[in-house]
Design an enzyme around this catalytic site. Structure first.
Site, PDB file in Angstrom:
ATOM      1  N   GLY A   1       1.010  -1.197   0.160  1.00 34.67           N
ATOM      2  CA  GLY A   1       0.267  -0.208  -0.104  1.00 34.67           C
ATOM      3  C   GLY A   1       0.863   1.338   0.087  1.00 34.67           C
TER       4      GLY A   1
ATOM      5  N   GLU B   1      -5.016   7.174   2.353  1.00 36.47           N
ATOM      6  CA  GLU B   1      -4.152   8.078   1.480  1.00 36.47           C
ATOM      7  C   GLU B   1      -2.928   8.360   2.167  1.00 36.47           C
ATOM      8  OE1 GLU B   1      -5.683   9.693  -1.278  1.00 36.47           O
ATOM      9  OE2 GLU B   1      -7.727   8.885  -0.741  1.00 36.47           O
TER      10      GLU B   1
END
Ligand SMILES: Cc1cc2nc3c(=O)[nH]c(=O)nc-3n(C[C@H](O)[C@H](O)[C@H](O)COP(=O)(O)OP(=O)(O)OC[C@H]3O[C@@H](n4cnc5c(N)ncnc54)[C@H](O)[C@@H]3O)c2cc1C
Length: 405
Positions: free
Chosen positions: A136, A383
């Site tokens: 990620g 994010e």
């Protein structure tokens, strides 16, 4: 409940009007049902329809494509209001907004004309997909691949597995990041051999398009209502004109640009959730009595309220600053990173304090703070984690403050 916290100076009449309409919608249509829907993990269909009618899906899409053409600041303040009602609803808008922003900034004329008007109306709904099961934070390590099929039309065939798609089931357009090594000599930096594909699909689960499967919803601790999914590509054919911007090798930059505005959005969500937690805490503290007086009259609780309010103010100011910087056309990675980092950490702390103020009742599902307590942690991760924000902030600081020699 409104008060003097988190005010924003210098807004136009239009901005004030939009925000007061959204606040009214949140108070009447979101807050009364949010906790119940959240406990049932139910998609907020009626709320989404209402937001479509208000034009929220097209808030930042230029007027020539049917949107309201508003700034990032207006968008962020809208998100703050919505997150105050229910963070999941702001998540439904966020990926849509990032994809629309990426199209506006980097799309070909044909892509803008085809997608943006439908996105402004909320007919096409966007999701964006970088993360994979094995990564990620380290986006440059993705393994999903796009390869030309060898035909004259230059179409691509995509394979690979993606993870954590917010709106993976409900969206009809996914911006998918894949590795495309073609045209890039051996040894090219990993982030220079990536491409963003605009993948249209049916909403729903299962095989939503030949070669493309959305297996089902991931069961989460919070951030419920909104669907988060995996995405599996197995020989998924994508026409060459669905490469974002028409050029391969630019995908990493497209995504990082999108994430930069997404970070302002997550900061705004942190501000909204923290404001709601403060409202709940300050209200409960005046109703609950111990040792002969409202707990708000005990200094320890008053100090908590003071700390919570100060954090709400500080996070709001930094979020507004980051949005204004981007709106002025300047690079805002430092400000967006700081705002995201601070707002998400403060949000978690303010929610925790509001939870403590509620005593045992904070642990009961009957109280809204229980929901907020399970929602705040998502903001620490989405994010880009706190560590990733600090890497960005640190790198930029060393650029800015480089000593000679
Ligand atoms: C609910 C939810 C929705 C999401 N929605 C989307 C979406 O729509 N689209 C999408 O693409 N992704 C999405 N994500 C994925 C999200 O962006 C990633 O989870 C996040 O970037 C962290 O990546 P990771 O989970 O792989 O953690 P990892 O990268 O494995 O990190 C694990 C831990 O190590 C730390 N770490 C990693 N690298 C370093 C380093 N160099 N130095 C110090 N510490 C480090 C991290 O900070 C973290 O604490 C979503 C995630 C969640 C939970």
């Amino acid at each position: 409940m409104s008060g003097r916290l988190a005010q924003t100076e210098g807004l136009t009449d239009i901005q004030r009007e939009i925000l007061s309409t959204v606040r009214d919608f949140v108070d009447k249509e979101i807050l009364p049902v949010a906790t119940e829907l959240e406990h049932r993990d139910e998609y907020p269909t009626r709320i989404v329809e209402g937001l479509k009618d208000l034009g929220v899906f097209g808030l930042m899409i230029p007027e020539e494509y049917g949107g309201l053409g508003e700034s990032l600041l207006t968008y962020a303040l809208t998100v703050e209001e919505i997150a105050r009602g229910w963070m999941s609803v702001s998540g439904i808008i966020n990926t849509h907004f990032i994809v629309a922003y990426m199209l506006k900034q980097h799309g070909t004329q044909e892509q803008k004309e085809y997608f943006l008007p439908k996105m402004a109306a909320g007919e096409i709904r966007g999701a964006f997909s970088m993360s994979e099961p094995a990564l990620g934070s380290d986006v440059s390590a993705i393994t999903s691949k796009g390869v030309r099929d060898g035909g004259d039309d230059g179409d691509f065939v995509l394979t690979g597995q993606k993870m954590w798609l917010t709106n993976g089931g409900s969206s009809t357009l996914v911006a998918v990041l894949c590795r495309t090594d073609e045209g890039h000599p051996e040894g090219t930096a990993p982030h220079k051999s990536m491409t963003t594909f605009l993948v249209e699909k049916e909403a729903g689960f299962g095989e939503v398009r030949p070669g493309l499967t959305i297996p089902g919803k991931i069961d989460k601790m919070g951030y419920k209502g909104v669907d988060t999914t995996e995405l599996i590509m197995d020989g998924l054919r994508v026409p060459a004109d669905r490469v974002l911007g028409g050029e391969t090798g630019r995908g990493f930059y497209h995504m990082m640009d999108g994430v930069e505005v997404g970070r302002v959005n997550v900061a705004a969500r942190g501000c909204g959730v923290a404001q709601r937690a403060f409202e709940l805490g300050v209200s409960y503290a005046q109703q609950r009595h111990t040792f002969g007086k409202p707990i708000a009259q005990h200094q320890a609780i008053q100090f908590k309220l003071a700390e919570m309010a100060t954090k709400v103010e500080a996070a709001h100011a930094m979020m507004v600053n980051a949005a204004r910087k981007k709106d002025s056309g300047q690079r805002n990675d430092l400000e967006a990173g700081m705002a995201k980092y601070l707002a998400s950490e403060y949000c978690k702390e303010v929610v925790e304090d509001a939870f403590r103020i509620h005593g045992g009742y904070g642990f009961s599902k009957e109280y809204e703070i229980e929901r907020l307590y399970r929602e705040a942690p998502m903001l620490l991760i989405g994010e880009g984690t706190a560590e990733i924000q600090k890497m960005i902030i640190g790198r930029r600081l060393l650029e800015e403050y480089r000593i000679q020699g």
